[in-house]
Design an enzyme around this catalytic site. Sequence first.
Site, PDB file in Angstrom:
ATOM      1  N   SER A  43       0.812  -1.223   0.000  1.00 35.63           N
ATOM      2  CA  SER A  43       0.000   0.000   0.000  1.00 35.63           C
ATOM      3  C   SER A  43       0.841   1.266   0.000  1.00 35.63           C
ATOM      4  CB  SER A  43      -0.922   0.016   1.217  1.00 35.63           C
ATOM      5  OG  SER A  43      -0.172  -0.115   2.407  1.00 35.63           O
ATOM      6  N   ASP A  63      -4.565   6.980   8.339  1.00 38.31           N
ATOM      7  CA  ASP A  63      -5.644   6.078   8.781  1.00 38.31           C
ATOM      8  C   ASP A  63      -5.188   5.025   9.781  1.00 38.31           C
ATOM      9  OD1 ASP A  63      -4.077   4.491   7.221  1.00 38.31           O
ATOM     10  OD2 ASP A  63      -5.625   3.924   5.787  1.00 38.31           O
ATOM     11  N   HIS A 118      -1.330   4.101   7.132  1.00 43.49           N
ATOM     12  CA  HIS A 118      -0.719   4.799   5.997  1.00 43.49           C
ATOM     13  C   HIS A 118      -0.437   6.264   6.286  1.00 43.49           C
ATOM     14  CE1 HIS A 118      -3.268   1.442   4.462  1.00 43.49           C
ATOM     15  NE2 HIS A 118      -2.077   1.114   3.999  1.00 43.49           N
TER      16      HIS A 118
END
Length: 422
Positions: free
Chosen positions: A82, A387, A390
């Site tokens: 990610s 979040d 991240h």
Amino acid sequence: MLLYIYDKRCPAFLPFQFPNINPSWFPFHLHLSPNMESPIILNYFTSSLSCFCMILLYASTLNPVFALENCTFPAIFNFGDSNSDTGGLAAALITPTPPYGETFFHMPAGRFSDGRLIIDFMANSVDLPYLSAYLDSLGTNFKHGANFATAASTIRLPVGIIPRGGFSPFYLNIQYSQFVQFKSRSQTIREKGGIYANLMPKRDYFPKALYTFDIGQNDLGEGFFSNMTIEEVNASVPDIVNMFSTNVKEIYDLGGRSFWIHNTGPIGCLPYILANFLSAQRDSHGCAKPYNDVAQYFNYKLKEAIVQLRIDLPLAAITHVDVYSAKYSLFSEPNKHGFELPLVACCGYGGEYNYSNSVGCGGTITVNGSQIFVGSCEHPSVRVNWDGVHYTEAANKFVFDQISTGAFSDPPIPLTMACHHV
Ligand SMILES: *[C@@H]1O[C@H](CO)[C@@H](O)[C@H](O)[C@H]1NC(C)=O
Ligand SMILES: *[C@@H]1O[C@H](CO)[C@@H](O)[C@H](O)[C@H]1NC(C)=O
Ligand SMILES: *[C@@H]1O[C@H](CO)[C@@H](O)[C@H](O)[C@H]1NC(C)=O
Ligand SMILES: *[C@@H]1O[C@H](CO)[C@@H](O)[C@H](O)[C@H]1NC(C)=O
Ligand SMILES: *[C@@H]1O[C@H](CO)[C@@H](O)[C@H](O)[C@H]1NC(C)=O
């Protein structure tokens, strides 16, 4: 042999290429850095030698890297999780919902952030468009590269794959297989002509492209959230790094030559670790020390592996980028860099770290009969964590600005010169 000369009194870190160096040629005392990695960093601890003399020496006898030209990267091929997924997991499995993407794209954009990722800033700085995800079948343009990264990807085959577990099925070996497919099928499509031909990279883009990697964090995370002890996770690191090396070799065998490899970040500073391991020892900045220790051991083994890769892959220009240190400064000196509350998620719910396992950013939770939407904090532009897992666009931009200069790289050359085999 390569030599980099580094003088603490000089304003810039000046690297040079100097074949077949023999330390006895130097009339002054040389201090060899304790870990003998290549390139060797020599620190000159001679008080008599002024910075001015050093510059004269550079100018007269050596071949400075700043004389090298910028590279022309016609494409980027990225592999990772990610930290660099620009829409892979979103296309295949899980799409981020608002407020993801709100800062820059003003809508969810397949990225697990409020805006752009480091890879977006990188593409932009070498004059390439944002990378399309290989898995995205809608409106994609692969002319200047493709992104094989998906959020929740690991290097090794994960035990629990979405939806039965938390990890992406597109682990690094699969990303590599997809690249193999991409490389051959894109050329078939070009040869056929028609509307798709121009959306594919030219054949000669593959050897000239930049191959970028940011992966490993989820291999550690998978261990931490299983019933393994810290020591057991730590002991799995050499195998994880070996698998990574194998992958780089395979891409080299397919013609890749310029590699830009991020190490893993300080996972112990992220709310999802902090909130789940409340009793873990904290360092002086509030990060979970044992978890960062494992990340640092991963990085130590990765650096060692890259030294070996440079030997095994003689035609490769491999840049190792210490993203860990650039990211860690956001936790050690947030105010200096214009950030606040680095350990607290901007978009989350509950507790000291604004993070909960039961509801994530963009979700809703019912508390005392009323529904609460988990949205963005007021000023994501001064926040580090988006979040719980991240980074915010602001933090990503900060890290990009730090690493693109070469200040965190080995060899210490900027991103725009990462094709040079120094
Ligand atoms: C290389 O590219 C950078 C960033 O685009 C630019 O600032 C620099 O002037 C370029 N250097 C050369 C030698 O062209
Ligand atoms: C860890 O062990 C506990 C107790 O044996 C078990 O309930 C739990 O499912 C295990 N968790 C994982 C991720 O294996
Ligand atoms: C990880 O393993 C290495 C090598 O055995 C060791 O030096 C290091 O202290 C270990 N770190 C942790 C956190 O267990
Ligand atoms: C829910 O309501 C109870 C009783 O009014 C209150 O004590 C508690 O703090 C509330 N919980 C939250 C999360 O607001
Ligand atoms: C925690 O997340 C909520 C969204 O659920 C946000 O409104 C709030 O500002 C965040 N708290 C902090 C301190 O950032």
